[in-house]
Write a protein that holds these residues in place. Sequence first.
Motif, PDB file in Angstrom:
ATOM      1  N   GLY A   1       0.829  -1.196   0.000  1.00 39.54           N
ATOM      2  CA  GLY A   1       0.000   0.000   0.000  1.00 39.54           C
ATOM      3  C   GLY A   1       0.862   1.244   0.000  1.00 39.54           C
ATOM      4  O   GLY A   1       1.849   1.340  -0.738  1.00 39.54           O
TER       5      GLY A   1
ATOM      6  N   ASN B   1      -5.249   8.705   4.513  1.00 39.69           N
ATOM      7  CA  ASN B   1      -6.067   8.451   3.324  1.00 39.69           C
ATOM      8  C   ASN B   1      -5.725   9.463   2.234  1.00 39.69           C
ATOM      9  O   ASN B   1      -5.681  10.665   2.472  1.00 39.69           O
ATOM     10  CB  ASN B   1      -7.555   8.553   3.675  1.00 39.69           C
TER      11      ASN B   1
ATOM     12  N   GLN C   1       2.232   6.589  -2.580  1.00 36.17           N
ATOM     13  CA  GLN C   1       3.096   5.501  -2.118  1.00 36.17           C
ATOM     14  C   GLN C   1       4.370   6.065  -1.486  1.00 36.17           C
ATOM     15  O   GLN C   1       5.028   6.932  -2.047  1.00 36.17           O
ATOM     16  CB  GLN C   1       3.440   4.592  -3.300  1.00 36.17           C
TER      17      GLN C   1
END
Length: 441
Positions: A271, A287, A291
């Motif tokens: 993620g 949020n 990356q």
Amino acid sequence: MSKIKICLDAGHTGSKYNQSPVVKSYYESSMVWALHLKLKGKLEARGFEVVTTRPNIDTALDVYDRGKAAKGCDLFLSLHSNACGTESVDYPVVYRAYDNRNDADVLAWGFARMIGQRMGTKQAGRSAIRKNSAGGEYYGVMRGARAAGVPLYLLVEHSFHTNTAAAKWLLEEKNLELLAEAEAGILAAYFKRSATPAPEESKTAIMGEAQATAPQMALYCRSRSAAPKLTSCSVEALAVMFLEEGEAEGVRGDVAWAQSLHETGFFQFGGIVQPGQNNFAGIGALNGNAQGQAASFPDPRTGVRAQIQHLKAYASQAPLANACTDPRFSLVARGCAPWVEWLGAADNPGGKGWAVPGKGYGARVLELLRGITAQKVPEPPAKEDAPTYPAYQTEGLERLAEAGIIDSPEVWRARFGETVTVGQMFGILGKLLAKAERSDG
């Protein structure tokens, strides 16, 4: 049944007031602040209404006014540790009303004895009074509580911080947890309230001792991810770090590990956070971030320490044991999520949490924790006892070695259980014959 209302007072202001002369890392003000917060939670879990004299550790308030802040309460409790010029003195003492109003001595003795037993002091706990020159209460907090009409008021000295063993004991957060639990139990019994915490306390606490071992933690991870993407250490070494750093701060390292498995996908990442960032809990991975746009740490241990400290910020108001490595520690509303179940903001009555909105976040962490603690670590094979052989065999070996018939007797001794080949036998017999011939000549 109406609620019993208790006012808790943490003696002294600031985090570094009344340093122990024998254990330099101990400060009375820091200890009692941590203890009174723990006791507050334990009492509330048993149905008591609890207020505190000050909103934070740095708030200054005159001692008399702190006592008066208990107006309308059933009990005022001021928490301290004592000091004197003799290092060996260690008895806990609880000061009560000089005239024993409302049989205060009963509760005072119960508190003092329990503290002595819990701390393992050499001298038994005791109750005491202290009057000023006018014949009233000596201590300002007690005068204030009496003036406010509080029926019961106590000043509790938790042994002496001039005693090395006592100061070291009071430095341990796990000991303060035990002490708070015991003190809540004493008060529950005295006021005839249930000694069993309300269902809230049946939730999974973030603070406390780990229930899983490092082998269990590593085994569960490898059962779900055969090749964790860790760049600087093995999964086994990382598990040990979680337990060590958790123990240092009083945080359950196995809870933090379960959280990491959830946050990193069993250390597969993929993620925002990348493996080389040593960030095992998504700290700073907000949020919408790109990356790699999250906190990075120079080595695995620093990353683990930051996660443990971030969890402690949510679960407790106690000060950190180690220097802060968590870049977001100051952003947390301290103590807003003492339970794993409250780590998701949507599941937290206060609307705060590690994960936002985080519905079911804590439940997912707990599911992983159950998987960890269910692991059965294989027992290492039992070590076989060394075989024994008849004395004549070892004696024969020693005589042959002394006579120079065989070399390296330790090699032959290790081969006692093996079969001797015909060639080896003829070699030994040949040496014996040659030695006999030399002797005859």
